[in-house]
Design an enzyme around this catalytic site. Structure first.
Site, PDB file in Angstrom:
ATOM      1  NE  ARG A   1      42.033  55.390  20.777  1.00 54.29           N
ATOM      2  CZ  ARG A   1      41.568  55.067  21.574  1.00 54.29           C
ATOM      3  NH1 ARG A   1      41.528  55.665  22.433  1.00 54.29           N
ATOM      4  NH2 ARG A   1      40.886  54.306  20.709  1.00 54.29           N
TER       5      ARG A   1
ATOM      6  CG  HIS B   1      66.932  55.974   1.236  1.00 55.09           C
ATOM      7  ND1 HIS B   1      65.622  57.310   1.825  1.00 55.09           N
ATOM      8  CD2 HIS B   1      67.443  56.127   2.536  1.00 55.09           C
ATOM      9  CE1 HIS B   1      65.876  57.461   2.673  1.00 55.09           C
ATOM     10  NE2 HIS B   1      66.582  57.297   3.433  1.00 55.09           N
TER      11      HIS B   1
ATOM     12  CG  HIS C   1      68.917  60.867   4.295  1.00 54.99           C
ATOM     13  ND1 HIS C   1      69.996  61.548   4.568  1.00 54.99           N
ATOM     14  CD2 HIS C   1      69.047  60.084   4.663  1.00 54.99           C
ATOM     15  CE1 HIS C   1      70.608  61.647   5.679  1.00 54.99           C
ATOM     16  NE2 HIS C   1      69.780  61.018   5.548  1.00 54.99           N
TER      17      HIS C   1
ATOM     18  CG  HIS D   1      70.318  54.593   6.999  1.00 56.12           C
ATOM     19  ND1 HIS D   1      70.178  55.440   6.092  1.00 56.12           N
ATOM     20  CD2 HIS D   1      71.131  56.165   7.389  1.00 56.12           C
ATOM     21  CE1 HIS D   1      69.099  56.406   5.635  1.00 56.12           C
ATOM     22  NE2 HIS D   1      70.188  56.995   7.079  1.00 56.12           N
TER      23      HIS D   1
ATOM     24  CD  GLU E   1      61.192  65.625   5.954  1.00 58.19           C
ATOM     25  OE1 GLU E   1      61.717  64.777   7.433  1.00 58.19           O
ATOM     26  OE2 GLU E   1      60.995  64.467   5.287  1.00 58.19           O
TER      27      GLU E   1
ATOM     28  CD  GLU F   1      71.972  60.162   8.812  1.00 62.17           C
ATOM     29  OE1 GLU F   1      72.227  61.497   8.161  1.00 62.17           O
ATOM     30  OE2 GLU F   1      71.506  58.747   8.330  1.00 62.17           O
TER      31      GLU F   1
ATOM     32  NE  ARG G   1      63.246  65.984  11.457  1.00 66.03           N
ATOM     33  CZ  ARG G   1      62.376  65.622  12.557  1.00 66.03           C
ATOM     34  NH1 ARG G   1      61.698  66.581  13.151  1.00 66.03           N
ATOM     35  NH2 ARG G   1      62.681  64.859  12.786  1.00 66.03           N
TER      36      ARG G   1
ATOM     37  CG  ASN H   1      65.716  63.846   4.233  1.00 71.69           C
ATOM     38  OD1 ASN H   1      65.521  62.828   4.730  1.00 71.69           O
ATOM     39  ND2 ASN H   1      64.206  64.655   4.097  1.00 71.69           N
TER      40      ASN H   1
ATOM     41  CE  LYS I   1      66.971  65.245  13.943  1.00 67.44           C
ATOM     42  NZ  LYS I   1      66.996  63.982  13.489  1.00 67.44           N
TER      43      LYS I   1
ATOM     44  CE  LYS J   1      61.836  62.858   9.728  1.00 65.40           C
ATOM     45  NZ  LYS J   1      62.807  62.965   8.284  1.00 65.40           N
TER      46      LYS J   1
END
Ligand code: GLY
Length: 353
Positions: A120, A245, A241, A257, A230, A184, A234, A238, A220, A142
């Site tokens: 956990r 994507h 993106h 990517h 997010e 990026e 945040r 993206n 960042k 993330k």
């Protein structure tokens, strides 16, 4: 060496510079004096850097176990995750021990998710070896794996206990993998300010990557500190993106990517400018920085195909989707539009001239 503090819970440091891997054992000893360590890496990175990391960790007195999985985005799935979790249990790693993610975005995302699931949640450290993981994915907590329905669809937020970025690792990157990270980084320059963006216009990324990485990470870190989960700000990270994507998806994930994000960023910048949403001309400047890194600023996939793929993005909520509109260098805005408006947005920026 550059040090950046990320003030999340827990807070952690990002160390950036040459030779960081060789110093990792001594640094981690200050954080986890009595822990056992498990290093997770992939089959590309293992022959290059696993021995350097292991030597430094064992020299600091650690007992180190290692697990190597096959390199590539195709490994970012439940089968590899289960292999990592079974390995951690076989060591066995306990709650006071620490996992280390050594590699690029796939190793970091997947080992981070294993750290979030195992017992956990145990502590983990990111050791990014690609530019993309250095400027973006290793920082901010993330973690994820891919599902058949799309990338990063199962995951968790878990901040690392440290990020140790050895810029010597960038020297072994094939040019197209370096370019992936450059996309990026340029995105971060567009979000941040003129002074960071100027580092892409003057070629600093190639000459002094540690400085550029540190500036991107510092930006960042601030965003993640203000919006760890997010919920708002945040989402700006993206930028490029949603269309990026869609390009990845249309290519069957053949286009990497960063290359897809570059084209997505270029289309979004042209679209915003042509619709009169920018405060100054920015598209040509952004495209020049991307082209200087041999990144694409167009895509062969037609707008209707992209709009359909983008409409299925995980950032969609109901019939609306949030797009990130660049207004000027250093100022971008979140705009909710109907999913049906995506086609117009993409069409407006799709062509280069
Ligand atoms: N890669 C975007 C983020 O970490 O939020």
């Amino acid at each position: 060496m550059k040090r950046i503090q990320v003030n999340t819970k827990p807070s952690y440091e990002v160390l950036i510079g040459p030779g960081v891997l060789s110093e990792s054992g001594a640094y981690l000893k200050g954080l986890f004096p009595d822990s056992r360590l498990a290093v997770i890496t992939d089959s590309t990175v293992a022959p290059l850097y696993l021995e350097t990391a292991r030597e430094s960790l064992t020299a600091a007195g650690y007992t180190v176990s290692t697990h190597v999985f096959p390199a590539g985005e195709a490994s970012k799935n439940f089968v590899t995750l289960s292999g990592i979790l079974e390995f951690l249990a076989s060591v066995p790693l306990t709650r006071t021990d620490c996992l280390i993610a050594l590699g690029g975005g796939v190793a970091g995302d997947m080992a981070g998710f294993a750290a979030a699931c195992y017992l956990r949640g145990i502590r983990y450290v990111q050791m990014p070896t690609t530019l993309l993981s250095a400027v973006d994915s290793s920082v901010g907590g993330k973690t994820a794996i891919d599902l058949k329905a799309g990338k990063n669809l199962a995951g968790a937020f878990l901040q690392p206990s440290a990020v140790l970025c050895d810029t010597d690792c960038l020297r072994s990157l094939p040019p197209e993998v370096f370019a992936d990270g450059a996309a990026e980084a340029v995105k971060t320059g567009v979000l941040c300010d003129e002074s960071l963006f100027a580092l892409f216009e003057d070629g600093s990324l190639t000459v002094n990557p540690a400085e550029v990485i540190a500036r991107c990470v510092a930006y960042k870190a601030g965003v993640v500190e203000r919006d760890e989960r997010e919920q708002g700000e945040r989402k700006l990270l993206n930028l490029g993106h949603t269309i990026g994507h869609a390009i990845e998806k249309c290519s069957g994930y053949r286009i990497p990517h960063g290359h897809a994000v570059a084209a997505g960023l270029a289309i979004m910048a042209r679209s915003a400018e042509r619709q009169g949403m920018t405060e100054e001309p920015i598209a040509d400047r952004i495209c020049a920085c991307l082209k200087a890194q041999n990144l694409p600023v167009v895509t062969e996939y037609p707008p209707d195909m992209l709009a359909e793929a983008a409409g299925a993005d995980k950032k969609r909520s109901g019939d609306e989707i949030t797009i990130i509109v660049p207004r000027k260098i250093g100022r971008c805005a979140l705009e909710k539009i109907p999913v049906s408006g995506l086609l117009f947005t993409i069409r407006a920026g799709w062509r280069e001239n």
